[in-house]
Design an enzyme around this catalytic site. Structure first.
Site, PDB file in Angstrom:
ATOM      1  N   ARG A 176       0.908  -1.445   0.080  1.00 34.34           N
ATOM      2  CA  ARG A 176       0.092   0.043  -0.667  1.00 34.34           C
ATOM      3  C   ARG A 176       0.624   1.259  -0.306  1.00 34.34           C
ATOM      4  NH1 ARG A 176      -0.167   1.561   5.420  1.00 34.34           N
ATOM      5  NH2 ARG A 176      -2.415   2.914   4.938  1.00 34.34           N
ATOM      6  N   ARG A 180      -3.050  10.762   2.891  1.00 34.22           N
ATOM      7  CA  ARG A 180      -3.717  11.263   4.144  1.00 34.22           C
ATOM      8  C   ARG A 180      -4.436  12.065   3.168  1.00 34.22           C
ATOM      9  NH1 ARG A 180       0.234  11.796   8.458  1.00 34.22           N
ATOM     10  NH2 ARG A 180       1.364   9.686   9.013  1.00 34.22           N
ATOM     11  N   ARG A 259      20.149  -5.041   1.843  1.00 37.46           N
ATOM     12  CA  ARG A 259      20.829  -3.214   1.446  1.00 37.46           C
ATOM     13  C   ARG A 259      21.658  -2.912   2.629  1.00 37.46           C
ATOM     14  NH1 ARG A 259      17.128   0.002   0.078  1.00 37.46           N
ATOM     15  NH2 ARG A 259      15.352  -0.742   2.005  1.00 37.46           N
ATOM     16  N   ARG A 290      18.734  11.076   0.506  1.00 43.37           N
ATOM     17  CA  ARG A 290      17.599  12.309   0.910  1.00 43.37           C
ATOM     18  C   ARG A 290      19.017  13.362   1.831  1.00 43.37           C
ATOM     19  NH1 ARG A 290      15.263   9.187   6.128  1.00 43.37           N
ATOM     20  NH2 ARG A 290      16.979   7.617   6.868  1.00 43.37           N
ATOM     21  N   GLU A 313      22.340  10.510   2.323  1.00 41.65           N
ATOM     22  CA  GLU A 313      22.331   9.398   2.384  1.00 41.65           C
ATOM     23  C   GLU A 313      22.486   8.916   0.744  1.00 41.65           C
ATOM     24  OE1 GLU A 313      19.418   7.619   5.745  1.00 41.65           O
ATOM     25  OE2 GLU A 313      18.555   6.434   4.229  1.00 41.65           O
ATOM     26  N   TYR A 361      13.464  -6.749   9.214  1.00 41.47           N
ATOM     27  CA  TYR A 361      13.625  -4.760   9.509  1.00 41.47           C
ATOM     28  C   TYR A 361      12.593  -5.256  10.904  1.00 41.47           C
ATOM     29  CZ  TYR A 361      13.857  -0.425  10.056  1.00 41.47           C
ATOM     30  OH  TYR A 361      13.765   0.880  10.609  1.00 41.47           O
ATOM     31  N   ASP A 363      11.746  -1.921  13.468  1.00 44.15           N
ATOM     32  CA  ASP A 363      11.743  -0.697  14.566  1.00 44.15           C
ATOM     33  C   ASP A 363      12.315  -1.071  15.519  1.00 44.15           C
ATOM     34  OD1 ASP A 363      11.657   1.483  12.556  1.00 44.15           O
ATOM     35  OD2 ASP A 363       9.533   1.230  12.369  1.00 44.15           O
TER      36      ASP A 363
HETATM   37  P1  FDA Z   1      21.495  -4.081  16.182  1.00 45.56           P
HETATM   38  O1  FDA Z   1      21.861  -4.045  15.010  1.00 45.56           O
HETATM   39  O2  FDA Z   1      21.366  -2.738  16.920  1.00 45.56           O
HETATM   40  O3  FDA Z   1      22.346  -4.290  17.510  1.00 45.56           O
HETATM   41  C1  FDA Z   1      23.509  -6.281  17.005  1.00 45.56           C
HETATM   42  C2  FDA Z   1      24.592  -6.160  17.286  1.00 45.56           C
HETATM   43  O4  FDA Z   1      25.986  -7.068  17.369  1.00 45.56           O
HETATM   44  C3  FDA Z   1      25.214  -5.076  16.225  1.00 45.56           C
HETATM   45  O5  FDA Z   1      26.358  -3.698  17.456  1.00 45.56           O
HETATM   46  C4  FDA Z   1      26.666  -5.712  16.662  1.00 45.56           C
HETATM   47  O6  FDA Z   1      27.537  -4.723  16.618  1.00 45.56           O
HETATM   48  C5  FDA Z   1      27.229  -7.185  17.265  1.00 45.56           C
HETATM   49  N1  FDA Z   1      27.660  -8.193  16.109  1.00 45.56           N
HETATM   50  C6  FDA Z   1      27.013  -8.895  15.713  1.00 45.56           C
HETATM   51  N2  FDA Z   1      27.986  -9.531  14.931  1.00 45.56           N
HETATM   52  C7  FDA Z   1      29.088  -9.851  16.334  1.00 45.56           C
HETATM   53  C8  FDA Z   1      29.101 -11.018  16.499  1.00 45.56           C
HETATM   54  N3  FDA Z   1      29.935 -11.909  15.550  1.00 45.56           N
HETATM   55  N4  FDA Z   1      30.489 -10.663  17.731  1.00 45.56           N
HETATM   56  C9  FDA Z   1      29.879 -10.259  18.625  1.00 45.56           C
HETATM   57  N5  FDA Z   1      28.827  -8.955  18.111  1.00 45.56           N
HETATM   58  C10 FDA Z   1      28.316  -9.389  16.805  1.00 45.56           C
HETATM   59  N6  FDA Z   1      14.903   2.257  13.990  1.00 45.56           N
HETATM   60  C11 FDA Z   1      13.361   3.354  14.671  1.00 45.56           C
HETATM   61  O7  FDA Z   1      13.119   3.032  15.794  1.00 45.56           O
HETATM   62  N7  FDA Z   1      13.310   4.184  14.051  1.00 45.56           N
HETATM   63  C12 FDA Z   1      13.867   4.477  13.278  1.00 45.56           C
HETATM   64  O8  FDA Z   1      14.117   5.539  12.736  1.00 45.56           O
HETATM   65  C13 FDA Z   1      15.183   3.834  12.725  1.00 45.56           C
HETATM   66  N8  FDA Z   1      16.129   4.067  11.447  1.00 45.56           N
HETATM   67  C14 FDA Z   1      16.993   3.242  11.145  1.00 45.56           C
HETATM   68  C15 FDA Z   1      17.434   3.252  10.305  1.00 45.56           C
HETATM   69  C16 FDA Z   1      18.585   2.880   9.874  1.00 45.56           C
HETATM   70  C17 FDA Z   1      19.676   2.639   8.461  1.00 45.56           C
HETATM   71  C18 FDA Z   1      18.737   1.297  10.033  1.00 45.56           C
HETATM   72  C19 FDA Z   1      19.593   0.214   9.740  1.00 45.56           C
HETATM   73  C20 FDA Z   1      17.997   0.696  11.807  1.00 45.56           C
HETATM   74  C21 FDA Z   1      16.917   2.027  11.248  1.00 45.56           C
HETATM   75  N9  FDA Z   1      16.262   1.028  12.838  1.00 45.56           N
HETATM   76  C22 FDA Z   1      15.554   2.491  13.355  1.00 45.56           C
HETATM   77  C23 FDA Z   1      15.989   0.205  13.583  1.00 45.56           C
HETATM   78  C24 FDA Z   1      16.705  -0.339  14.529  1.00 45.56           C
HETATM   79  O9  FDA Z   1      18.318   0.581  14.053  1.00 45.56           O
HETATM   80  C25 FDA Z   1      16.480  -1.962  15.191  1.00 45.56           C
HETATM   81  O10 FDA Z   1      15.752  -1.366  15.582  1.00 45.56           O
HETATM   82  C26 FDA Z   1      17.589  -2.126  16.610  1.00 45.56           C
HETATM   83  O11 FDA Z   1      18.781  -1.812  15.932  1.00 45.56           O
HETATM   84  C27 FDA Z   1      17.282  -3.330  16.558  1.00 45.56           C
HETATM   85  O12 FDA Z   1      18.097  -3.544  17.301  1.00 45.56           O
HETATM   86  P2  FDA Z   1      19.168  -5.379  17.283  1.00 45.56           P
HETATM   87  O13 FDA Z   1      19.435  -5.172  18.648  1.00 45.56           O
HETATM   88  O14 FDA Z   1      18.355  -5.648  17.158  1.00 45.56           O
HETATM   89  O15 FDA Z   1      20.253  -5.362  16.028  1.00 45.56           O
END
Ligand code: FDA
Length: 385
Positions: A176, A180, A259, A290, A313, A361, A363
């Site tokens: 979708r 608005r 990506r 952006r 970006e 993905y 948030d």
């Molecule tokens: P996250 O990726 O944060 O943490 C995983 C950790 O594991 C990392 O620190 C990594 O280094 C570690 N790791 C991986 N492999 C490892 C290994 N082998 N050994 C040791 N450590 C390891 N959300 C939102 O609510 N509003 C927003 O505006 C945005 N905007 C946004 C922009 C962009 C560009 C991205 C990519 C993401 C967002 N998000 C977001 C999403 C948000 O980043 C996401 O919800 C959280 O990062 C999720 O947390 P996690 O702990 O799941 O992963």
């Protein structure tokens, strides 16, 4: 070095939430390892040295949720400002409000349509392909909001995000396109929204601030020279793993597609570059998607008035070694994921979570909510195992 009751791989919001629950609810001793040199995962932010402005190192992070439990939980670690996110887009040198709303429509068609008139116009334009099944993203977009709005605001922006002509993208990428029929251009519809008042890092560090939580940075789970590596702990210590699921299993079932984004940072000798935090660029000729100007995330702060910092970006497919950001989720990715899920289910004493561990993905509020559910439903058994 004492053996912890629980090892958490990854100090993002998922890992931090599990750690906090494990110590406060189960009295566990927890070690968190992260391969980066800071905690907090992708939500981490830092102070820009030249301007003092808080920069979201891995891309703009806006906190929003309608989940009351998550909102109450996160407010145990930080206050939130009243920031409400709004996005604008530059199309052929004219700035329009996003997501598409009555303001966008009337500005675009140089009109003063009422909500009903605008609805009728969009329905008429979307009828161009009536009776056909959309075969690609272009056709899907036109069938949802009509050709003029789709081609101006969605087509090239999405093409840049995917580095692919929308004619060659599957229709399934969008289900979708919200329009608005009011002048409301708040980006999120959620009940609660704001930014951590003292910054993301202060919030994330507070979550780990407990004598029973030991955080070890610059420590990779797959590095056999450090004591908490996969081979050493597998089956011996309970593990919550939030790194990439395909990496855990040595890519045995194939590689999952992601990506990523590149951020190009520039300092400028003006107090305000664009008057808002996020400006999209809808046209194909502009290579970036952006521009983020982080000073606008905190209008309440006393930032310098003669300097600013911006981040352009760019979006592209991740290669090996890049940060995996958004799952591509192609049909073959979904099949590969099912194979990894079967392996994960059979893995002794390891739970997989977070956006990398589940190839989803999420948030921030979803990552926290899903960690709280894991803590409610699975943590006691994992710690007992
Ligand atoms: P996250 O990726 O944060 O943490 C995983 C950790 O594991 C990392 O620190 C990594 O280094 C570690 N790791 C991986 N492999 C490892 C290994 N082998 N050994 C040791 N450590 C390891 N959300 C939102 O609510 N509003 C927003 O505006 C945005 N905007 C946004 C922009 C962009 C560009 C991205 C990519 C993401 C967002 N998000 C977001 C999403 C948000 O980043 C996401 O919800 C959280 O990062 C999720 O947390 P996690 O702990 O799941 O992963």
């Amino acid at each position: 070095m004492a053996t912890p009751d629980l090892l958490i791989v990854g100090s993002g919001l998922f890992g931090l939430t599990i750690a906090e629950r494990a110590v406060t609810q189960h009295g566990a001793k927890v070690t968190i390892i992260d391969r980066r040199d800071h905690l907090g995962g992708n939500a981490y932010s830092e102070r820009d040295e030249a301007t003092g402005i808080e920069i979201h190192k891995y891309g703009a992070h806006l906190f929003h949720t309608s989940n009351t439990r998550v909102w109450e939980y996160v407010r145990g670690f930080t206050d939130f400002t009243g920031y409400q996110h709004k996005v604008y887009t530059n199309h052929r040198g004219v700035v329009f409000p996003m997501p598409i709303n009555l303001g966008t429509i009337n500005q675009f068609f140089q009109s003063a349509l009422t909500p009903d008139q605008a609805r009728a116009l969009v329905a008429e334009q979307a009828g161009e392909l009536a009776g056909t099944d959309p075969e690609n993203l272009d056709e899907k977009g036109i069938s949802l909001i009509g050709r003029p709005l789709y081609e101006a605001f969605i087509k090239n922006y999405t093409g840049k995000q995917w580095q692919t002509d929308p004619k060659d993208l599957p229709a399934s990428i969008i289900s979708r396109l919200p329009v608005r029929y009011t002048y409301d251009n708040r980006y999120f519809n959620d009940t609660y929204e704001g930014l951590p008042a003292q910054g993301y890092t202060a919030w994330l560090e507070r979550m780990a601030d407990h004598p029973s939580i030991d955080v070890q940075l610059s420590t990779d789970f797959f590095d056999e020279s450090q004591p908490w590596n996969k081979e050493a702990v597998r089956g011996r210590i309970p593990v919550v793993y939030t790194g990439p699921i395909d990496r855990y299993f040595d890519f045995s079932e194939g590689t999952l597609g992601w990506r990523t984004i590149d951020l190009e940072t520039e300092h400028l000798d003006v107090g305000d570059f664009q008057g808002t935090s996020v400006m999209n660029y809808a046209d194909a000729e502009v290579p970036y998607t952006r521009i983020i100007e982080p000073r606008h995330f905190h209008p309440e702060r006393d930032y310098p008035r003669d300097r600013t910092v911006i981040q352009r970006e760019y979006s592209r497919f991740a290669q090996s070694g890049d940060e995996p950001y958004y799952p591509i989720n192609s049909t073959s990715d979904r099949e590969t994921l099912l194979a990894y899920r079967a392996l994960a289910d059979a893995e002794p004493r390891t739970l997989f979570g977070g956006r990398l561990g589940t190839y989803q993905y999420l948030d921030m509020h979803m990552a926290i909510g899903s960690a709280l559910s894991m803590a409610d439903n699975k943590l006691a058994d994992l710690l007992r195992a």
